[in-house]
Design a protein around this motif. Sequence first.
Motif, PDB file in Angstrom:
ATOM      1  N   LEU A  38       0.828  -1.203   0.000  1.00 33.65           N
ATOM      2  CA  LEU A  38       0.000   0.000   0.000  1.00 33.65           C
ATOM      3  C   LEU A  38       0.858   1.248   0.000  1.00 33.65           C
ATOM      4  CD1 LEU A  38      -1.534   0.756   3.522  1.00 33.65           C
ATOM      5  CD2 LEU A  38       0.530  -0.579   3.187  1.00 33.65           C
ATOM      6  N   SER A  39       0.249   2.324  -0.458  1.00 31.69           N
ATOM      7  CA  SER A  39       0.864   3.648  -0.364  1.00 31.69           C
ATOM      8  C   SER A  39       0.341   4.323   0.899  1.00 31.69           C
ATOM      9  CB  SER A  39       0.509   4.471  -1.597  1.00 31.69           C
ATOM     10  OG  SER A  39      -0.907   4.567  -1.724  1.00 31.69           O
ATOM     11  N   ARG A  40       0.911   5.460   1.242  1.00 27.81           N
ATOM     12  CA  ARG A  40       0.359   6.223   2.370  1.00 27.81           C
ATOM     13  C   ARG A  40      -1.005   6.751   1.957  1.00 27.81           C
ATOM     14  NH1 ARG A  40       3.073  10.972   3.904  1.00 27.81           N
ATOM     15  NH2 ARG A  40       2.107  10.871   5.959  1.00 27.81           N
ATOM     16  N   LEU A  41      -1.954   6.604   2.866  1.00 30.48           N
ATOM     17  CA  LEU A  41      -3.334   6.973   2.569  1.00 30.48           C
ATOM     18  C   LEU A  41      -3.962   7.675   3.766  1.00 30.48           C
ATOM     19  CD1 LEU A  41      -4.418   3.514   1.099  1.00 30.48           C
ATOM     20  CD2 LEU A  41      -4.150   5.610  -0.253  1.00 30.48           C
ATOM     21  N   ASN A  42      -4.797   8.652   3.481  1.00 32.98           N
ATOM     22  CA  ASN A  42      -5.745   9.128   4.486  1.00 32.98           C
ATOM     23  C   ASN A  42      -6.986   8.244   4.419  1.00 32.98           C
ATOM     24  OD1 ASN A  42      -4.556  11.309   5.818  1.00 32.98           O
ATOM     25  ND2 ASN A  42      -5.034  12.719   4.141  1.00 32.98           N
ATOM     26  N   VAL A  43      -7.599   8.011   5.563  1.00 28.33           N
ATOM     27  CA  VAL A  43      -8.808   7.196   5.594  1.00 28.33           C
ATOM     28  C   VAL A  43      -9.984   8.075   6.001  1.00 28.33           C
ATOM     29  CG1 VAL A  43      -9.960   5.204   6.643  1.00 28.33           C
ATOM     30  CG2 VAL A  43      -7.502   5.124   6.180  1.00 28.33           C
ATOM     31  N   GLY A  44     -11.057   7.959   5.254  1.00 25.49           N
ATOM     32  CA  GLY A  44     -12.305   8.623   5.607  1.00 25.49           C
ATOM     33  C   GLY A  44     -13.435   7.618   5.522  1.00 25.49           C
ATOM     34  N   LEU A 104     -11.349  15.649   2.535  1.00 26.28           N
ATOM     35  CA  LEU A 104     -10.057  14.986   2.723  1.00 26.28           C
ATOM     36  C   LEU A 104      -9.311  14.797   1.405  1.00 26.28           C
ATOM     37  CD1 LEU A 104     -10.895  12.238   5.405  1.00 26.28           C
ATOM     38  CD2 LEU A 104      -9.420  14.231   5.703  1.00 26.28           C
ATOM     39  N   THR A 105     -10.012  14.863   0.290  1.00 23.59           N
ATOM     40  CA  THR A 105      -9.325  14.730  -1.005  1.00 23.59           C
ATOM     41  C   THR A 105      -8.435  15.935  -1.295  1.00 23.59           C
ATOM     42  OG1 THR A 105     -11.226  15.721  -2.167  1.00 23.59           O
ATOM     43  CG2 THR A 105     -11.185  13.311  -1.951  1.00 23.59           C
ATOM     44  N   GLN A 106      -8.621  17.011  -0.533  1.00 23.53           N
ATOM     45  CA  GLN A 106      -7.788  18.193  -0.732  1.00 23.53           C
ATOM     46  C   GLN A 106      -6.468  18.094   0.023  1.00 23.53           C
ATOM     47  OE1 GLN A 106     -10.166  21.586   0.394  1.00 23.53           O
ATOM     48  NE2 GLN A 106     -11.928  20.898  -0.810  1.00 23.53           N
ATOM     49  N   ALA A 107      -6.329  17.060   0.863  1.00 25.85           N
ATOM     50  CA  ALA A 107      -5.099  16.887   1.634  1.00 25.85           C
ATOM     51  C   ALA A 107      -3.976  16.380   0.742  1.00 25.85           C
ATOM     52  CB  ALA A 107      -5.348  15.920   2.792  1.00 25.85           C
ATOM     53  N   GLU A 108      -2.774  16.346   1.306  1.00 27.58           N
ATOM     54  CA  GLU A 108      -1.600  15.930   0.537  1.00 27.58           C
ATOM     55  C   GLU A 108      -1.670  14.463   0.149  1.00 27.58           C
ATOM     56  OE1 GLU A 108       3.263  15.584   1.178  1.00 27.58           O
ATOM     57  OE2 GLU A 108       1.974  16.482   2.716  1.00 27.58           O
ATOM     58  N   LEU A 109      -2.171  13.609   1.054  1.00 31.11           N
ATOM     59  CA  LEU A 109      -2.198  12.174   0.794  1.00 31.11           C
ATOM     60  C   LEU A 109      -3.456  11.786   0.024  1.00 31.11           C
ATOM     61  CD1 LEU A 109      -1.049  10.616   4.200  1.00 31.11           C
ATOM     62  CD2 LEU A 109       0.304  11.047   2.150  1.00 31.11           C
ATOM     63  N   PRO A 110      -3.367  10.730  -0.801  1.00 31.31           N
ATOM     64  CA  PRO A 110      -4.573  10.193  -1.435  1.00 31.31           C
ATOM     65  C   PRO A 110      -5.533   9.670  -0.371  1.00 31.31           C
ATOM     66  CG  PRO A 110      -2.591   9.298  -2.454  1.00 31.31           C
ATOM     67  CD  PRO A 110      -2.152  10.008  -1.216  1.00 31.31           C
ATOM     68  N   LEU A 111      -6.801   9.631  -0.714  1.00 29.82           N
ATOM     69  CA  LEU A 111      -7.842   9.231   0.226  1.00 29.82           C
ATOM     70  C   LEU A 111      -8.289   7.796  -0.036  1.00 29.82           C
ATOM     71  CD1 LEU A 111     -10.098   9.871   2.362  1.00 29.82           C
ATOM     72  CD2 LEU A 111     -11.500  10.635   0.424  1.00 29.82           C
TER      73      LEU A 111
END
Length: 594
Positions: free
Chosen positions: A457-463, A492-499
């Motif tokens: 996996l890549s680094r991800l934000n979770v929502g 959260l899609t506006q953050a640096e990490l993919p969601l």
Amino acid sequence: MSPQQEYQRRFDQQQTLLQAAQALSEKFWRTRRVLFIALLVFAALAVAGWLPAFLSVLPLVLFIVAIVRHQRVIETIERATRTANYYDYGLARLRGAWMGKGNAGERFKNAAHPYAEDLDIFGAGSLFELLCTARTRAGEERLAAWLLAPAMFDEIRTRQQAVNELRDKLDLRADLALLGDAMNTGVHHAELAAWGDQPARFTARVLQIVAAVLGVITLAAAVAWLVGYGRQYVFAALIAETGFLLYVRHEVGRVISELERPSRDLRLLTQVLERVEQEQFTSSALSQLRAALDTNGLAPSQQIARLHRLGEILDWCKNQFFAPLAFALLIPAQIAIAAERWKQECGPQVAHWLDALAEFEALNSLAGYAYEHPDDPFPELVEVFAQGALFDGQQIGHPLIAEARCIRNDVKLTAQQSLLIVSGSNMSGKSTLMRTVGVNVTLALAGAPVRAQRLRLSRLNVGAAIHIQDSLQAGASRFYAEITRLRQVVELTQAELPLLFLLDEILSGTNSHDRRIGAAAVIKSLVERGALGLVTTHDLALTQIADELQGCARNVHFQDELKDGAMYFDYRMHEGIVQRSNALELMRAVGLDV
């Protein structure tokens, strides 16, 4: 030897020790009763003149010796009991019978967090309860912070190395668990760190020298008086001391009043620090963590021992027999100055000690989980720029479900095929699949092993929008609560990490027409912004969204089977759209006439 076998061996060992100690304790109780009776008899005979008085001391000496040795046996019983309970709880975790018995982390629950409530990160039966073995509030807070936000890849790899080294250190984990029992409620971490950060003001070396010289002069004058010289020297020395005390009394009083709690808290802390200091580490993370503890070449436990000795001397000064001598020698003033000088030297390090211990406890919690689940691998970390956002899990399972009952599935989300639309009947496993994905991402990006055969996996934000509830206090319906959360997920899609988004029964609180339009708009917006995700639904009309996303989405489903009036689920993910519903069968099964 498997973790269960090792825990069972250690538990049995402690039970054997406990039984032997309890039997010995019973013998000591009987011996003490006999000796006490003998003491009374010997005393009576001595008073009557039938026995020399010195002989009556013998049963008293034996009685005191028996008390001392019995106390050691009682301490052995207490330690064996606590150690046995520690391994028994470990066995309960391995059996899947741990829920509600550990630290649930209730104080960290936050309904506004984008996934904590939805993925059961905190609360009874939560991921935190499964993982946490920390015995300090700072350690709990560090572990909670790791579970609430993804770390950088370098930090994740560093944690993985440390966890791998700590994995097999069972004795260390057990010792820390037992030593730290008093620390969770006994140590006030924030106050202790704040005390250490306060500037030390009463540190002048000249004042310490003056106090010592005045004390020696007073003592010499008192000795001179006793051997025949005049009292005037004693009076002069005492007058000088009184003037000195009037000059420094406010600072001495302040330092002594502030010293009691930090000294006690640091003494509790040093027991755990001493145990950590005994370990030799090879990984860079743990070696640096250990080295960072030292101050001026001394380990924290040695530095704290210096302050503790000062506190002990202050306690002696409160003794009615020692107090006059302490006053004459200006010991409280000298201790206050020495304590402030310790604070000047080591005070700023207190926060670093607490921080290092918190880091170590969080790593040790992950290491305990890694030991108990040797088949769970560390994830492979993939940079986003290499091939876009990625979650590729082979045979992933939910870590909160006992391994014997855990059904695993393959889930792959890429920048090219970024959405799974999951249909299926009630109780078939749709929501569990989403939680499985989310919890494994949380573990992976905290530095822990994952419940999978393999995970890349890549680094991800979770929502997530899974556990949505209405609120009478806030006056919000379930539908309003859900669309509010959906807005948070989209933002959260506006953050640096993919969601990575996880949406369960999206917009189920409105009519089918509005739901179809609204759900399609939200999902398309997320996919177009580069997010990966899973969406579950009972509404088969929503499965048509996959066709509209031109290959970016894929339909999968869970199925069930009705046999002899009972529903059976295989909890396996299948390709395509579900072809049947079990709602009517379930209604009939519970006795509703439909």
